[in-house]
Write an enzyme that holds these catalytic residues in place. Sequence first.
Site, mmCIF file in Angstrom:
data_model
loop_
_atom_site.group_PDB
_atom_site.id
_atom_site.type_symbol
_atom_site.label_atom_id
_atom_site.label_comp_id
_atom_site.label_asym_id
_atom_site.label_seq_id
_atom_site.Cartn_x
_atom_site.Cartn_y
_atom_site.Cartn_z
ATOM 1 N N GLY A 59 57.552 10.823 48.261
ATOM 2 C CA GLY A 59 57.740 11.705 47.139
ATOM 3 C C GLY A 59 58.393 12.966 47.512
ATOM 4 O O GLY A 59 58.609 13.173 48.687
ATOM 5 N N PRO A 60 58.712 13.922 46.356
ATOM 6 C CA PRO A 60 59.278 14.954 46.827
ATOM 7 C C PRO A 60 58.454 16.130 47.666
ATOM 8 O O PRO A 60 57.248 15.833 47.694
ATOM 9 C CB PRO A 60 59.669 15.689 45.469
ATOM 10 C CG PRO A 60 59.380 14.584 44.446
ATOM 11 C CD PRO A 60 58.340 13.660 45.035
ATOM 12 N N PRO A 61 58.818 17.165 48.343
ATOM 13 C CA PRO A 61 58.318 17.731 49.040
ATOM 14 C C PRO A 61 57.181 18.644 48.188
ATOM 15 O O PRO A 61 57.450 18.907 46.877
ATOM 16 C CB PRO A 61 59.174 18.931 49.440
ATOM 17 C CG PRO A 61 60.566 18.506 49.312
ATOM 18 C CD PRO A 61 60.504 17.295 48.165
ATOM 19 N N GLY A 62 55.858 18.790 48.813
ATOM 20 C CA GLY A 62 54.743 19.725 48.002
ATOM 21 C C GLY A 62 54.325 18.920 47.217
ATOM 22 O O GLY A 62 53.326 19.480 46.175
ATOM 23 N N GLY A 115 51.905 16.707 47.891
ATOM 24 C CA GLY A 115 50.429 16.425 48.136
ATOM 25 C C GLY A 115 50.564 15.223 49.156
ATOM 26 O O GLY A 115 49.342 14.666 49.105
ATOM 27 N N THR A 138 50.781 14.994 52.320
ATOM 28 C CA THR A 138 49.930 15.064 53.453
ATOM 29 C C THR A 138 48.471 15.298 53.216
ATOM 30 O O THR A 138 47.488 14.904 53.763
ATOM 31 C CB THR A 138 50.468 16.687 54.205
ATOM 32 O OG1 THR A 138 51.903 16.711 54.401
ATOM 33 C CG2 THR A 138 49.439 16.739 55.496
ATOM 34 N N HIS A 164 72.807 39.755 25.301
ATOM 35 C CA HIS A 164 72.965 38.382 25.708
ATOM 36 C C HIS A 164 71.749 37.484 25.545
ATOM 37 O O HIS A 164 71.708 36.408 25.264
ATOM 38 C CB HIS A 164 73.131 38.369 27.408
ATOM 39 C CG HIS A 164 73.444 37.380 28.140
ATOM 40 N ND1 HIS A 164 74.520 36.863 28.435
ATOM 41 C CD2 HIS A 164 72.504 36.264 28.633
ATOM 42 C CE1 HIS A 164 74.596 35.525 29.156
ATOM 43 N NE2 HIS A 164 73.392 35.299 29.221
ATOM 44 N N GLU A 165 70.431 38.317 26.109
ATOM 45 C CA GLU A 165 69.192 37.285 25.995
ATOM 46 C C GLU A 165 68.780 37.100 24.425
ATOM 47 O O GLU A 165 68.344 36.000 24.122
ATOM 48 C CB GLU A 165 67.967 38.049 26.762
ATOM 49 C CG GLU A 165 68.505 38.182 28.300
ATOM 50 C CD GLU A 165 68.650 37.069 28.903
ATOM 51 O OE1 GLU A 165 68.176 35.887 28.304
ATOM 52 O OE2 GLU A 165 69.531 37.024 29.868
HETATM 53 P P1 ADP Z 1 53.722 17.306 51.024
HETATM 54 O O1 ADP Z 1 53.202 16.683 52.263
HETATM 55 O O2 ADP Z 1 54.039 16.231 49.969
HETATM 56 O O3 ADP Z 1 54.998 18.168 51.074
HETATM 57 P P2 ADP Z 1 51.595 18.735 51.052
HETATM 58 O O4 ADP Z 1 50.240 17.856 50.707
HETATM 59 O O5 ADP Z 1 51.748 19.447 52.149
HETATM 60 O O6 ADP Z 1 52.872 18.406 50.468
HETATM 61 O O7 ADP Z 1 51.006 19.880 49.998
HETATM 62 C C1 ADP Z 1 50.976 21.275 50.131
HETATM 63 C C2 ADP Z 1 49.892 21.788 49.452
HETATM 64 O O8 ADP Z 1 50.246 21.991 48.016
HETATM 65 C C3 ADP Z 1 48.516 21.453 49.829
HETATM 66 O O9 ADP Z 1 47.913 22.009 50.792
HETATM 67 C C4 ADP Z 1 47.769 21.640 48.517
HETATM 68 O O10 ADP Z 1 47.213 22.966 48.634
HETATM 69 C C5 ADP Z 1 48.890 21.818 47.283
HETATM 70 N N1 ADP Z 1 48.930 20.435 46.663
HETATM 71 C C6 ADP Z 1 50.018 19.650 46.506
HETATM 72 N N2 ADP Z 1 49.712 18.524 45.691
HETATM 73 C C7 ADP Z 1 48.516 18.875 45.254
HETATM 74 C C8 ADP Z 1 47.310 17.876 44.360
HETATM 75 N N3 ADP Z 1 47.775 16.743 43.811
HETATM 76 N N4 ADP Z 1 46.220 18.512 44.079
HETATM 77 C C9 ADP Z 1 45.966 19.788 44.720
HETATM 78 N N5 ADP Z 1 46.661 20.228 45.310
HETATM 79 C C10 ADP Z 1 48.063 20.085 45.661
HETATM 80 ZN ZN ZN Z 2 72.301 33.728 29.921
HETATM 81 MG MG MG Z 3 53.880 17.418 54.352
#
Ligand code: ADP
Ligand code: ZN
Ligand code: MG
Length: 625
Positions: free
Chosen positions: A216-219, A221, A223, A440-441
């Site tokens: 899945g994409p970064p961030g 969850g 890890t 513009h906006e």
């Molecule tokens: P990845 O490993 O996919 O890049 P991480 O697990 O490191 O992402 O997520 C980074 C932080 O984002 C986590 O420590 C948490 O605080 C938050 N986070 C991400 N996904 C979730 C989720 N589904 N529920 C709660 N917190 C999340």
């Molecule tokens: Zn614009």
């Molecule tokens: Mg990670």
Amino acid sequence: MKTKGPKNPKKAMIYYYVAALVMLLFMNAFVFPRLMRGTVQEVSYNQFITDLEAGKVIAVQENDSESTITYKAQDDQGREHIYETAWVNDPDRVNRLLEATAPDGSAVEYSGVIPTQTSPLMNLLFGLVLPVLFMVVLGQLLLRFMMKKMGGPNAMSFGKSNAKIYVEAQTGKTFADVAGQEEAKEALAEIVDFLHNPSKYNSIGASLPKGALLVGPPGTGKTLLAKAVAGEAGVPFFSIAGSEFVEMFVGMGAARVRDLFKQASEKAPCIVFIDEIDTIGKSRDNAAGISGGNDEREQTLNQLLTEMDGFDGSKGVIILAATNRPETLDKALLRPGRFDRRIPVELPDLEGRAAILKVHAKKVMVDENVDFMAIARATSGASGAELANMVNEAALRAVKQNRRIVHQEDLMEAVETVIAGYQRKNKVLSPREKRIVAYHEIGHALVAAKQTNSAPVAKITIVPRTSGALGYTLQIPEEESNLMSREEAFNKIATYTGGRAAEELIFGSYTSGAANDIEQATRLARSMVTRMGMSKQFDMMALATVNSQYLGGDAALACSEGTAQKIDEEVLALIKSAHAKAVEILKDNMDKMHELAAFLMERETITGEEFMEILNRQPEGSTFS
Ligand code: ADP
Ligand code: ZN
Ligand code: MG
């Protein structure tokens, strides 16, 4: 773990102290006496005879083994010194000594032991106390240095490199910490159950997959999920990033993989987490063409494959790996018995986002009236990590304003902070620029509001952001939608062109301010033609391919050159007609545009309600009912 020398710092310290003690004894026996002798003055034999005859000598000692004579004598000031001279074969010496007298008139002491100059106390201090102190202090410094190099109690060092495997006996995370991601949790629940009770599976002869791949994409969850699995099962969590394997000396990567698996099987049941596995697991056929020097990575990958095949799956070592680029992985990694389970971890949907916000809001004081759904609706496309960041930004904003509780407005502001960058308080627009940005906006907002099937305007602002935007119009859809009709797509393009259209109508010329709008309008128009089948000319013909939905890049064209040209024409026609539509809408609402722009210039930020209120207000003295 193949550290050179003793593994245990305590053991090393014992070696050190034994060596220090031996050294000290040696110094006391041989070195210090010689150093002391440094205070002895060497003189010629003639001088000795002269001193003797002058009655200055008090005592004399012959050192047969060293062929020297040591004697104690008074100098002219009456102070006592020790002198040394070479032993000379002088048959008269005994007679001379018997005849000579000491300064006090008594006989010269012969062959007596000459007392050393330093007192016994000083001797003890310099010979024993100070050296011992010195060595203890040095030993402590050494111990501290060694502990630091080992990276603290949780990280173990490997070979001579600094890369580390992190071990957590208890991660402290559970599935409750992971919001949304229900499918991923369900898929991982089986692994948790297995770790809890391996015999249940073993007795029936079932073996679980050795590895699962979180994709899945970064961030999103990944890890966090891996840690939650370890936490739920109550087993140790080993983790290492793929990049840590490859950045060191040749051959070390493979050695590290071996060590990792050795340690893990000692601690089984446990979870081994390999982050960014694509850095080692890159497809070998792809990589060969790009750069030749990938031997190290390949060896590491081979070792990983060997270890995964070799270890006994019933023991309870489960390998979880994470990647956001599954398509680059070597096929060998995905074969049965390796990472044959793939668990998608997607960006959260509306419900998921609200749930993630709530999980993180538990850690801060939040006003009970906060509408998390509203925040979730404004954050389509945000990852879990970004949402977590937003809650934190909101809390920071509340603190800055001396409040104890986070309000809805803090969260809304945090959404913009995270999405659009921090407000640039010190960048001031000139009045002329402010006028242009305001029109513009309002142009965007009016075109959006006057079309059906268009998300309502939630906020318009002309406060510049660090992202570079001088202003923006925030539209929030009322509900999450996954499908987009042709009309909606076209209206969206018209809305993008609304800013430029307003500039043209009001100022008769235009600025660079529409650059981002142009990019977005073009991208949407292009995918309408090439991917969504929304052009008459090409009907449902696929014209572009998307390599990976995670790469986030543009689709690559897959058509002949002639067709590409026709696509460009089609895209241009779409944008032109959307632009014309926007101009028409604004022309029809000129009065409202002036009124709204003036209001925005005065307030700098207006809400969707304020905007709609002015838009729907009947002009004063109007004859319409
Ligand atoms: P990845 O490993 O996919 O890049 P991480 O697990 O490191 O992402 O997520 C980074 C932080 O984002 C986590 O420590 C948490 O605080 C938050 N986070 C991400 N996904 C979730 C989720 N589904 N529920 C709660 N917190 C999340
Ligand atoms: Zn614009
Ligand atoms: Mg990670």
